[in-house]
Design a protein around this motif. Structure first.
Motif, PDB file in Angstrom:
ATOM      1  N   PRO A  51      -2.674  20.492 -21.289  1.00 30.88           N
ATOM      2  CA  PRO A  51      -3.836  19.686 -20.426  1.00 30.88           C
ATOM      3  C   PRO A  51      -4.403  20.376 -19.376  1.00 30.88           C
ATOM      4  N   PHE A  52      -3.809  21.581 -18.736  1.00 30.00           N
ATOM      5  CA  PHE A  52      -4.142  22.431 -18.113  1.00 30.00           C
ATOM      6  C   PHE A  52      -5.003  23.622 -18.534  1.00 30.00           C
TER       7      PHE A  52
ATOM      8  N   LEU B 209       5.713  22.611 -25.218  1.00 36.28           N
ATOM      9  CA  LEU B 209       5.894  22.892 -24.022  1.00 36.28           C
ATOM     10  C   LEU B 209       4.514  23.809 -23.383  1.00 36.28           C
ATOM     11  N   PHE B 210       4.309  23.281 -21.964  1.00 41.35           N
ATOM     12  CA  PHE B 210       3.471  24.473 -21.385  1.00 41.35           C
ATOM     13  C   PHE B 210       4.200  24.839 -20.230  1.00 41.35           C
ATOM     14  N   GLU B 211       3.893  25.597 -19.360  1.00 37.93           N
ATOM     15  CA  GLU B 211       4.284  26.523 -18.354  1.00 37.93           C
ATOM     16  C   GLU B 211       5.361  27.593 -18.799  1.00 37.93           C
TER      17      GLU B 211
ATOM     18  N   ALA C 121       9.137  27.198 -17.913  1.00 43.03           N
ATOM     19  CA  ALA C 121       9.796  26.101 -18.422  1.00 43.03           C
ATOM     20  C   ALA C 121      10.178  26.605 -20.034  1.00 43.03           C
TER      21      ALA C 121
ATOM     22  N   GLU D 182      13.318  30.899  -8.765  1.00 42.34           N
ATOM     23  CA  GLU D 182      12.311  30.271  -7.801  1.00 42.34           C
ATOM     24  C   GLU D 182      11.713  31.390  -6.839  1.00 42.34           C
TER      25      GLU D 182
ATOM     26  N   SER E 285       8.996  32.779  -8.625  1.00 43.44           N
ATOM     27  CA  SER E 285       7.814  31.832  -8.689  1.00 43.44           C
ATOM     28  C   SER E 285       7.196  31.444  -7.462  1.00 43.44           C
ATOM     29  N   GLN E 286       7.989  31.528  -6.360  1.00 41.69           N
ATOM     30  CA  GLN E 286       7.455  30.857  -5.169  1.00 41.69           C
ATOM     31  C   GLN E 286       7.098  31.999  -4.058  1.00 41.69           C
TER      32      GLN E 286
ATOM     33  N   GLN F 150       8.720  21.357 -17.657  1.00 43.28           N
ATOM     34  CA  GLN F 150       7.326  21.926 -17.657  1.00 43.28           C
ATOM     35  C   GLN F 150       6.418  21.230 -16.501  1.00 43.28           C
ATOM     36  N   TRP F 151       6.670  20.014 -16.197  1.00 44.59           N
ATOM     37  CA  TRP F 151       6.022  19.199 -15.230  1.00 44.59           C
ATOM     38  C   TRP F 151       6.612  19.542 -13.664  1.00 44.59           C
TER      39      TRP F 151
ATOM     40  N   GLU G  29       7.265  22.781 -13.311  1.00 49.63           N
ATOM     41  CA  GLU G  29       6.728  23.976 -12.979  1.00 49.63           C
ATOM     42  C   GLU G  29       5.316  23.729 -12.656  1.00 49.63           C
ATOM     43  N   ALA G  30       4.609  22.828 -13.221  1.00 51.02           N
ATOM     44  CA  ALA G  30       3.215  22.480 -12.977  1.00 51.02           C
ATOM     45  C   ALA G  30       3.055  22.094 -11.633  1.00 51.02           C
TER      46      ALA G  30
ATOM     47  N   GLY H 188       5.071  22.930  -9.196  1.00 53.40           N
ATOM     48  CA  GLY H 188       5.451  24.281  -8.332  1.00 53.40           C
ATOM     49  C   GLY H 188       4.044  25.423  -8.400  1.00 53.40           C
ATOM     50  N   GLN H 189       3.451  25.364  -9.748  1.00 54.18           N
ATOM     51  CA  GLN H 189       2.512  26.195  -9.666  1.00 54.18           C
ATOM     52  C   GLN H 189       1.034  25.811  -9.698  1.00 54.18           C
ATOM     53  N   SER H 190       0.986  24.428  -9.870  1.00 54.52           N
ATOM     54  CA  SER H 190      -0.507  24.098  -9.698  1.00 54.52           C
ATOM     55  C   SER H 190      -0.692  22.908  -8.454  1.00 54.52           C
TER      56      SER H 190
ATOM     57  N   ASN I  99       1.573  22.236  -6.022  1.00 55.27           N
ATOM     58  CA  ASN I  99       1.863  22.659  -4.617  1.00 55.27           C
ATOM     59  C   ASN I  99       0.875  23.636  -3.890  1.00 55.27           C
TER      60      ASN I  99
ATOM     61  N   VAL J 136      -6.676  19.716 -10.596  1.00 47.36           N
ATOM     62  CA  VAL J 136      -5.351  19.235 -11.051  1.00 47.36           C
ATOM     63  C   VAL J 136      -5.038  17.996 -11.152  1.00 47.36           C
TER      64      VAL J 136
ATOM     65  N   VAL K 200      -6.414  16.280 -14.181  1.00 49.26           N
ATOM     66  CA  VAL K 200      -5.366  16.189 -15.289  1.00 49.26           C
ATOM     67  C   VAL K 200      -4.168  15.242 -15.180  1.00 49.26           C
ATOM     68  N   TYR K 201      -3.808  15.231 -13.905  1.00 52.98           N
ATOM     69  CA  TYR K 201      -2.679  14.067 -13.844  1.00 52.98           C
ATOM     70  C   TYR K 201      -3.202  12.653 -14.088  1.00 52.98           C
TER      71      TYR K 201
END
Lengths: 219, 221
Positions: free
Chosen positions: A52-53, A66-68, A71, A104, A107-108, B101-102, B104-105, B107-109, B111, B146, B149-150
């Motif tokens: 959906p993104f 799966l997305f991301e 993950a 992480e 990632s962060q 995956q959520w 990650e979403a 953390g990436q989108s 946050n 974002v 989408v939620y």
């Protein structure tokens, strides 16, 4: 009987490359299903039902979608944990936990600083814009501070989570690969341990299979 | 009986709260060791040994020292599987991957823009730092996309990863709480029907209410 994993994405895409590298390290068969970015296939309803993104990649394994990318790599590394390279150190609680930490960190800390730089040099020109030096400089400063921590860490261990290659190192490959083609590459090469680490991880066969297709912007 | 795990950092820190909320959901006993960040406790050599980036939180149990709040949460869920909310990170690989995956979403989108807004709208004024209207506008737009989408997702599913509350929902609590309670932009969440409904549910969990109490206690004289 196991179904073939499908990965929807593009060979030039950093996040697709991240997942493909992991699949190769684990010696897992998969089919790359091309997504046509130029016709915005990823922003249209059939694809949006998968992510959906509206981003690539998407992974399908039987009924699981799966997305991301991170993950996906976590899922693949765990499902196939007894095959190929041990990317998550599941036999050792401490090692496994440290892999999680440095995943992480990429990632962060690392990703938010390197991604805008790669964007300015590779994506902005395709949209007819010149690289924004302000954005580049601000993020180089952030990235340098992160790399200072990496330099210290890598002076006491060969890889980020310890003396073993892991998913934490792998996640750095795609963006750093493009970054090394920019005028900013020296911030990696001037740090001796970071440089040695980069040369090591980027020469792994699993990544070379993927980097062959990473020719974004090249003729 | 197990020694309580240790979490280092102030209860007002969003990342610290993420870990505390997880420990409360998992019913894992912990000791919160606050740091005085105004005095630079987090930049002192002893702390940098356990968190080389000089940020909070850091975590220690009998076996290991960790940092990065989402790594700590995943570790807690995987290493204390029989405690508290057993399904917080899924009880099988497919459920875990869907939650991941959520997470990650988040953390990436979610946050990045929500953190920027919390900083600009709630923290900067308290620190006498001038707000940047351009940054605020840019991040409001990002966050709105974002949350669109939620909104769609939460119309199809009670929580982000499915019918049960998970680590993915939990990870949103700290930033969302500040947006709703410490800024005037809370309606970015509450004015969306499904997101608003979801926010109401997740913020009413006992674990989160305890975190909010802890934050209030830090404020009282």
């Amino acid at each position: 009987m196991t179904t073939l994993i499908k990965l929807y994405g593009a060979p030039v895409s950093t996040c697709t490359a991240r997942v493909m590298t992991c699949l190769h390290e684990k010696a897992v068969d998969f089919a790359l299903v091309p997504v046509d970015l130029f016709s915005c296939e990823h922003k249209q309803p059939p694809f949006l039902a998968k992510n959906p993104f509206g981003q690539i990649p998407v992974l399908e394994d039987g009924d699981l979608t799966l997305f991301e990318s991170r993950a996906m790599t976590a899922y693949v590394a765990e499902k196939f944990k007894e095959a190929g390279t041990d990317l998550i150190r599941h036999h050792d609680l401490k090692e496994a936990a440290l892999v999680k930490v440095w995943i992480e960190v990429e990632s962060q800390q690392f990703h938010p600083a390197i991604a805008p730089i790669v964007y300015e040099y590779f994506v902005a020109p395709i949209q007819g814009k010149s690289p924004d030096q302000g954005v580049i400089d601000a993020n180089l400063e952030k990235l340098s501070k992160v790399l200072d921590v990496y330099e210290a860490k890598l002076s006491s261990a060969k890889y980020l989570a310890g003396d073993f290659y892991s998913l934490a190192d792998l996640h750095h490959l795609p963006y750093t690969y493009y970054f090394m083609k920019t005028p900013c590459a020296s911030i990696i090469s001037e740090r001796a341990h970071v440089k040695a680490w980069w040369e090591d991880i980027s020469s792994r066969p699993a990544f070379n299979k993927v980097s062959e297709g990473m020719n974004f912007g090249e003729k | 009986m197990a020694t309580p795990v240790k979490v280092y950092g102030p209860p007002l820190s969003t990342a610290v709260c993420r870990v505390v909320a997880c420990l409360l959901e998992k019913d894992v006993e912990f000791q919160l060791i606050s740091l005085n960040m105004a005095k630079g406790d987090h930049k002192k050599p002893d702390f940098l040994k356990i968190q080389p980036f000089g940020q909070v939180p850091a975590f220690q149990d009998e076996k290991i020292s960790l940092f990065e709040s989402r790594a700590i949460c995943r570790y807690v869920c995987e290493n204390y599987p029989e405690k508290g909310n057993k399904g917080l990170f899924g009880t099988n690989p497919l459920a875990k991957a869907s939650i991941d995956q959520w997470l990650e979403a988040e953390g990436q989108s979610f946050n990045p823009p929500s953190s920027a807004l919390v900083f600009q709208l709630a923290l900067a004024p308290r620190m006498n730092i001038k707000q940047d209207e351009g940054v605020i506008k840019q991040n409001e737009e990002k966050l709105a996309k974002v949350l669109d989408v939620y909104e769609k997702r939460l119309g199809e599913s009670r929580f982000l990863a499915g019918d049960e509350f998970s680590l993915a929902d939990l990870s949103h609590l700290p930033n969302a709480h500040y947006l709703v309670n410490a800024t005037d932009r809370g309606e970015i969440l509450t004015s969306r029907d499904n997101v608003g409904r979801w926010w109401g549910e997740i913020s009413n969990r006992d674990s989160w209410k305890k975190v909010v109490d802890m934050q209030k206690q830090q404020h009282s004289p």
